[in-house]
Design a protein around this motif. Structure first.
Motif, PDB file in Angstrom:
ATOM      1  N   ARG A 215      55.045  39.628  47.559  1.00 42.88           N
ATOM      2  CA  ARG A 215      53.919  39.765  48.301  1.00 42.88           C
ATOM      3  C   ARG A 215      54.148  40.184  49.584  1.00 42.88           C
ATOM      4  N   ALA A 216      53.623  40.712  50.313  1.00 42.97           N
ATOM      5  CA  ALA A 216      53.573  41.247  51.571  1.00 42.97           C
ATOM      6  C   ALA A 216      53.274  39.773  52.734  1.00 42.97           C
ATOM      7  N   ASP A 217      53.991  39.361  53.579  1.00 46.00           N
ATOM      8  CA  ASP A 217      53.726  38.254  54.459  1.00 46.00           C
ATOM      9  C   ASP A 217      52.453  38.137  55.070  1.00 46.00           C
ATOM     10  N   ASP A 218      51.826  39.220  55.309  1.00 53.35           N
ATOM     11  CA  ASP A 218      50.637  39.519  55.772  1.00 53.35           C
ATOM     12  C   ASP A 218      49.026  39.596  54.817  1.00 53.35           C
ATOM     13  N   GLU A 219      49.779  39.591  53.609  1.00 49.81           N
ATOM     14  CA  GLU A 219      48.562  39.445  52.331  1.00 49.81           C
ATOM     15  C   GLU A 219      48.362  38.071  51.889  1.00 49.81           C
ATOM     16  N   PRO A 220      47.113  37.675  52.203  1.00 47.94           N
ATOM     17  CA  PRO A 220      46.945  36.144  51.859  1.00 47.94           C
ATOM     18  C   PRO A 220      46.878  36.112  50.297  1.00 47.94           C
ATOM     19  N   ALA A 221      47.247  34.892  49.904  1.00 47.80           N
ATOM     20  CA  ALA A 221      47.136  34.229  48.863  1.00 47.80           C
ATOM     21  C   ALA A 221      45.542  34.217  48.279  1.00 47.80           C
ATOM     22  N   GLU A 222      45.434  34.557  46.786  1.00 48.95           N
ATOM     23  CA  GLU A 222      44.034  34.650  46.307  1.00 48.95           C
ATOM     24  C   GLU A 222      43.744  33.319  46.092  1.00 48.95           C
ATOM     25  N   PRO A 223      42.686  32.509  46.484  1.00 55.50           N
ATOM     26  CA  PRO A 223      42.399  31.264  46.179  1.00 55.50           C
ATOM     27  C   PRO A 223      42.067  31.133  44.742  1.00 55.50           C
ATOM     28  N   GLU A 224      42.408  30.032  44.295  1.00 52.74           N
ATOM     29  CA  GLU A 224      41.958  29.632  43.000  1.00 52.74           C
ATOM     30  C   GLU A 224      41.113  28.332  42.646  1.00 52.74           C
ATOM     31  N   PRO A 225      40.653  28.111  41.759  1.00 55.49           N
ATOM     32  CA  PRO A 225      39.793  27.135  41.622  1.00 55.49           C
ATOM     33  C   PRO A 225      40.613  25.806  41.628  1.00 55.49           C
TER      34      PRO A 225
END
Length: 169
Positions: free
Chosen positions: A33-43
């Protein structure tokens, strides 16, 4: 894929790899994952599958009953289908219509539900007493008015909170 099962599967595989010295190999895939790509939030709540429900007005046209589960980490939608297994789902209401919002205590921690305006004040005394009895339910019958902005547990205000959108008929 069910994100909860996927997360659990990853963690159990990672734990096994760590024990066998293969943790660095397992983590290498996470570094793609690219450093500037935010992690997708999870429940936060394990029984939730998503953070986004159906907010199209048409999907809510015939809704009169809303059912939620109360957990420390958040509310989880049960009914209508537009919010099934959605954590802290947005409720879409029609102004002037009466609704029954029923919630079930799923963890034995004290919860209640209240409808708040944008200033964080309870609207028209729309609140339940609350319960800490696992499996107990409470129902709040209310009329949708434009000032309703959120629904919350007054004891877990930041974790158990969802938006409310009130449309004119």
């Amino acid at each position: 894929m069910d994100t909860t099962r996927g997360r659990r599967r990853f963690l159990s595989r990672f734990a096994g790899l760590a024990a066998s010295g293969g943790a660095a190999v397992a983590l290498a895939g996470c570094l793609d994952r690219a450093d500037d790509e935010p992690a997708e939030p999870e429940p936060v709540v394990d029984t939730a599958d998503s953070l986004e429900g159906e907010t199209d007005r048409e999907a809510w046209r015939d809704v009169e009953t809303i059912r939620l589960e109360g957990w420390v980490g958040g509310w989880v939608g049960v009914e209508p289908p537009a919010i099934d297994r959605v954590e802290n789902p947005t409720l879409v209401l029609l102004e002037g219509r009466e609704y029954d919002l029923t919630w079930e205590n799923r963890d034995g921690i004290h919860h209640n539900v209240a409808l708040w305006d944008a200033d964080r004040d309870v609207v028209r005394e729309y609140t339940t007493d609350g319960t800490d009895v696992e499996g107990a339910t409470e129902t709040l019958t209310f009329e949708a008015v434009p000032s309703i902005a959120t629904y919350r547990c007054e004891h877990m205000q930041e974790g158990q909170v969802g938006d409310v959108v009130v449309h004119t008929p």
